[in-house]
Design an enzyme around this catalytic site. Structure first.
Site, PDB file in Angstrom:
ATOM      1  N   THR A 583       0.842  -1.188   0.000  1.00 19.67           N
ATOM      2  CA  THR A 583       0.000   0.000   0.000  1.00 19.67           C
ATOM      3  C   THR A 583       0.883   1.247   0.000  1.00 19.67           C
ATOM      4  OG1 THR A 583      -0.062   0.356   2.411  1.00 19.67           O
ATOM      5  CG2 THR A 583      -1.571  -1.291   1.499  1.00 19.67           C
ATOM      6  N   LYS A 607       7.045   3.831   0.815  1.00 20.12           N
ATOM      7  CA  LYS A 607       8.100   4.731   1.308  1.00 20.12           C
ATOM      8  C   LYS A 607       7.743   5.416   2.611  1.00 20.12           C
ATOM      9  CE  LYS A 607       7.754   6.549  -2.774  1.00 20.12           C
ATOM     10  NZ  LYS A 607       7.278   5.402  -3.546  1.00 20.12           N
ATOM     11  N   GLU A 634      13.978  -2.454  -0.795  1.00 27.63           N
ATOM     12  CA  GLU A 634      14.705  -2.099  -2.018  1.00 27.63           C
ATOM     13  C   GLU A 634      13.836  -1.319  -2.985  1.00 27.63           C
ATOM     14  OE1 GLU A 634      17.659  -1.376  -3.844  1.00 27.63           O
ATOM     15  OE2 GLU A 634      18.288  -3.335  -3.083  1.00 27.63           O
ATOM     16  N   VAL A 637      12.844   2.857  -3.574  1.00 25.59           N
ATOM     17  CA  VAL A 637      13.570   3.809  -4.423  1.00 25.59           C
ATOM     18  C   VAL A 637      13.892   3.122  -5.748  1.00 25.59           C
ATOM     19  CG1 VAL A 637      15.635   5.230  -4.683  1.00 25.59           C
ATOM     20  CG2 VAL A 637      14.572   4.984  -2.435  1.00 25.59           C
ATOM     21  N   ALA A 639      12.122   1.425  -7.864  1.00 25.89           N
ATOM     22  CA  ALA A 639      11.478   0.137  -8.150  1.00 25.89           C
ATOM     23  C   ALA A 639      12.443  -1.031  -8.003  1.00 25.89           C
ATOM     24  CB  ALA A 639      10.845   0.171  -9.535  1.00 25.89           C
ATOM     25  N   GLY A 692      -0.428   6.057 -18.250  1.00 25.90           N
ATOM     26  CA  GLY A 692      -0.421   5.477 -16.913  1.00 25.90           C
ATOM     27  C   GLY A 692       0.804   5.803 -16.088  1.00 25.90           C
ATOM     28  N   ASP A 706       6.810  12.570  -4.050  1.00 24.20           N
ATOM     29  CA  ASP A 706       7.297  11.189  -4.139  1.00 24.20           C
ATOM     30  C   ASP A 706       8.805  11.154  -4.370  1.00 24.20           C
ATOM     31  OD1 ASP A 706       6.602   8.250  -4.396  1.00 24.20           O
ATOM     32  OD2 ASP A 706       7.569   8.582  -6.335  1.00 24.20           O
ATOM     33  N   LYS A 710      11.899   9.747  -1.829  1.00 20.61           N
ATOM     34  CA  LYS A 710      12.972   8.849  -2.253  1.00 20.61           C
ATOM     35  C   LYS A 710      14.339   9.459  -1.973  1.00 20.61           C
ATOM     36  CE  LYS A 710      10.181   6.835  -5.981  1.00 20.61           C
ATOM     37  NZ  LYS A 710       9.986   6.736  -7.439  1.00 20.61           N
ATOM     38  N   GLY A 825       6.661   1.441 -12.655  1.00 20.76           N
ATOM     39  CA  GLY A 825       5.900   0.429 -13.386  1.00 20.76           C
ATOM     40  C   GLY A 825       5.579  -0.750 -12.492  1.00 20.76           C
TER      41      GLY A 825
END
Length: 845
Positions: A583, A607, A634, A637, A639, A692, A706, A710, A825
């Protein structure tokens, strides 16, 4: 009573020839089907020639029913009469199913006489209102007497020459009713004389019961029928003793608690005794002694699966493939601790202690003493706690009064788990593997015991941890090539849903090719939650949560509540449990500390925890590090890119990070990578939304929060004690864009800003540069801003929505380390989470 008329299977082996003694337990004689199995087993050519003694238990549940009937009778409860009638009907039903004609009439007459005798005893108990131990033994004896009488007739009706033997005439015991000890000399002589006079027949013998030399009925206590069989085998110098039950032999663990338990082919008497002492229910330790003394092999077989080879218990059992034979446990144990300075160096203290306990008839299960002699712990059954305390207080009254010994401490609700195997003395690291498996699963070891023979290592633990401990230890020793994790997933949106798809697609291959098993034990979305220890199918769990697919009966479902979800996850207490948060919730992230403190690893792309308060970040990462509980993030940050792990490796190897420059937002990367004058800035934002790359409201991405989170995570990973408020953020959009009431109005305002963006782009291009939104972390500071980058800049090499992290360290100073690739993604993020889950599976073994 002998039945040898008609066409019978003849037994030609005499008393001194090869002989097999067979025992059938209560479950083996409890139903029509099981009795048919027994008949087939006895008529099988493997048994037809050398079986002369068949020892039988009462029908399953009958002994307990008789005890209950006797107690109700003493209490004046008239219900006992109806209970007796129900037992009568059960036995009559079996008789009618297998017998007819004269055999039926004769057997009914025999059984009726037994019921008359039982009712007479019960009437006497009712009249007196008393139930002595001797009277209870008489009542209990009817279970075996009824089953042996019935089976003798059934065997004869199916071509087996059979003779009924009331073991009370042969097995002589002392008068310790309820747990009588057999008298070897008299018993062996009686059995040998009886069998020498009656060869060539199957002696269907009552188990569990005997009698005193005066003929008073007794019972042999727990495991009495097995003991009866061992007595007959020893008296007759049998070639082997077969114990037929409802399992395929002795297993590496209790299959009710450990689903991966498997059959042990061979085991020594000593190993079997140890496993049985600590709870293995197949055989009871004292029952093996007569066979052990004579060196008679014991074979455990399954009445319901007679083709299975079972387990051999014998001397010189061949070595197995594993360092231990099996794992056993007792789940009703209490611990007593005696300690004090007055014990140190005092000769005879232990003798006094255990002598006092013996006088109170307190059975000691396990003993451990500190090398300083300051304390002694011993385990007993919970019902023996009061007796143990009384014995200690009486024996050491003076020492307690003057404080030489501290007040007795007791602990209840405990269990003992034990690993057993003769091979342990030859293999190093067994104790390490044992305690590592327990520790990794958060199981606190309260006391430890190991014999000098290294045959057994035992640990006292909390009762609630029994099943988890058994599974963890079983996996460590017997499935060392297989690693597993019981996964509890919260969040089934884009990332969590994709993770479930990947699990459904790849987990079979993961298990087959890499011996890693991921069992989805719990899943929750924002509305509902499902839990199942046996595992949920990742293919259908999402529609099941939505109510599109019926919830299976084995699955527990409820409205989602994170507190309840975590409480149930802990209560299920599965081995190798891991929690996964997919989530973006602050509420869920706030629970990480409590989850880690329950020794449950956490995997997350969320995060919020690591970019919240620095104190919370320090708490959860510090706890995970010091306690060795995996906390893997991991994917918080970039993905699936290995940024966090790379930074960690640099620090572990002694390098120092001087500076980090990074593009950390896939959305902003796409927009600025494509802002080349071909389209206005606002059009690129619309395009990113349509593909998207942004949330439905692009401002959620263009506010740079966001990316700033990170950057903060990376700064903290570099050891910088920063709060989020310390991150310097250059706004990308004018304030009017954020003030717009709707998304459509936002785009209207953004179009007004296109000219300003275009001017900045043109100015940068005139210098041979391009715009990029870059985070910079150095000198205990973090910032994020729009920068102009020249052609040689690594940030100009980005395409589509790629992320890039440029790390300058003491070692990588001339040519910085560059990590680049898709940083957003669902597929790559979920894949990174999947990889962390697999990493946990490897770590937990």
């Amino acid at each position: 009573m002998s039945h040898c008329g008609g066409l019978q299977i003849s037994l030609k082996i005499g008393i001194l020839g090869a002989m097999r003694v067979i025992k059938f337990g209560g479950t083996s004689v409890g139903t029509h089907g099981s009795i048919r199995n027994i008949i087939a087993i006895l008529k099988n050519k493997e048994h037809a020639g050398d079986t002369q003694a068949v020892v039988v238990s009462a029908l399953s549940g009958v002994t307990d029913a008789l005890i209950d009937i006797a107690r109700k009778t003493r209490a004046g409860d008239e219900e006992y009469k109806f209970a007796v009638e129900r037992l009568c009907e059960r036995h009559y039903d079996l008789i009618a199913a297998f017998l007819s004609g004269k055999q039926l009439t004769e057997t009914l007459f025999t059984i009726d006489r037994l019921w008359i005798d039982l009712k007479a005893i019960l009437e006497a108990v009712a009249a007196l209102g008393e139930l002595s131990p001797g009277s209870l033994d008489k009542v209990m004896s009817f279970g075996e007497r009824l089953s042996a009488s019935l089976l003798t007739s059934v065997f004869a009706a199916h071509g087996i020459c059979a003779t009924y033997v009331d073991a009370r005439t042969l097995v002589k015991t002392d008068a310790n009713f309820g747990a009588a000890r057999f008298l070897e000399k008299e018993t062996f002589a009686n059995i040998q004389r009886h069998f020498s006079l009656r060869p060539n027949t199957v002696h269907v013998t009552t188990g569990f019961i005997g009698s005193t030399v005066d003929g008073v009925t007794t019972t042999l206590g727990r495991g009495g029928s097995d003991l009866s069989a061992a007595i007959f085998a020893a008296a007759l110098d049998a070639e082997s003793l077969e114990i037929w039950t409802d399992v395929d032999g002795m297993l590496t663990a209790d299959p009710r608690l450990v689903k991966n338990a498997f059959r042990i082919e061979e085991i020594s008497y000593a190993e079997a005794m140890e496993l049985s002492h600590f709870g293995a229910k197949v055989v009871y330790p004292p029952t093996m002694r007569p066979a052990l003394v004579k060196g008679i092999p014991i074979r455990i077989l399954n009445t319901f699966n007679p083709d299975n080879p079972g387990t051999w218990i014998k001397n010189n059992a061949k070595a197995g493939l594993y360092p231990i034979r099996g794992i056993s446990s007792m789940n009703k144990v209490a611990l007593v601790r005696v300690q004090g300075a007055g014990m140190v160096g005092v000769t005879g203290f232990s003798a006094r202690l255990f002598g006092a306990l013996a006088r109170k008839k307190v059975n000691i299960i396990l003993i451990t003493q500190s090398s300083s002699e300051y304390s002694i712990c011993f385990a007993v059954l919970p019902e023996d706690i009061e007796g143990a305390e009384a014995a200690i207080k009486e024996e050491f009254a003076r020492e307690l009064e003057r404080g030489a010994i501290e007040p007795v401490e007791t602990m209840r609700e405990l269990a003992i788990i034990a690993i057993v195997g003769a091979q342990m003395r030859k293999v190093s690291g067994c104790s390490g593997a044992f305690f590592h498996a327990l520790g990794r699963n958060g199981v606190n070891v309260i006391a430890i015991a190991q014999g000098s023979s290294e045959l057994n290592i035992s640990a006292v633990i909390a009762r609630q941890d029994e099943a988890k401990s058994l599974n963890a230890v079983h996996e460590a020793f017997f499935l060392s090539g297989t690693r597993s994790v019981n996964l509890f997933l919260v969040g089934t949106g884009l990332i969590g849903g994709t993770l479930l798809e990947q699990l459904a697609m790849h987990r079979d291959a993961l298990e087959a090719e890499h011996k890693i098993c991921v069992n989805v034990a719990g899943v929750a979305d924002s509305r509902n939650m499902l839990l199942c220890a046996e595992g949920l199918d990742p293919k259908v769990v999402k529609p099941m949560l939505k109510g599109e697919v019926p919830v299976e009966e084995r699955v527990a479902g409820a409205p989602f509540d994170i507190e309840i979800f975590i409480k149930l996850m802990k209560a299920m207490n599965l081995p190798n449990t891991a929690f996964c948060d997919c989530t973006a919730s602050d509420t869920v992230a706030a629970k990480y500390a409590a989850i880690l403190k329950a020794s449950i690893p956490v995997v997350t792309p969320n995060k919020r925890a690591n970019s919240g308060s620095f104190d919370y970040y320090k708490e959860i990462t510090g706890y995970a590090r010091t306690r060795g509980i995996p906390y893997l993030y991991e994917t918080t940050v970039c993905a699936g890119l290995p940024v966090i792990s790379t930074l960690r490796d640099l620090f572990l190897s002694g390098d120092h990070v001087r500076r980090i420059e990074a593009v950390l937002s896939g959305t902003l990367s796409y927009i600025f990578n494509n802002f080349d004058g071909g389209k206005p800035f606002s059009a690129l934002v619309r395009e990113a939304r349509d593909k998207g790359y942004t949330e439905p409201d692009p401002r959620d991405d263009l506010n740079a929060m966001d990316a700033a989170r990170k950057a903060l995570v990376l700064a903290r990973e570099c050891g910088m004690p920063l709060e989020f408020s310390a991150v310097s953020i250059e706004p990308i959009l004018p304030a009017s864009c954020f003030e717009a009431a709707t998304v459509d109005l936002f785009f209207a305002e953004l179009e007004k800003a296109d000219a300003g963006f275009e001017r900045r782009r043109v100015t940068a291009r005139a210098e041979g540069k391009a715009l990029r939104y870059v985070a910079v972390i150095e000198n205990n500071a973090a910032s994020i801003s729009i920068r102009t980058e020249g052609k040689d800049s690594p940030f100009r090499s980005l395409t589509d929505a790629d992320n890039i992290v440029v790390i300058t360290t003491d070692r990588y100073s001339t040519l910085p380390m560059v990590i680049k690739g898709p940083g957003a993604g669902a597929q790559v993020t979920a894949g990174g989470v999947f990889a962390d889950i697999v990493r946990i599976a490897k770590t937990l073994v």
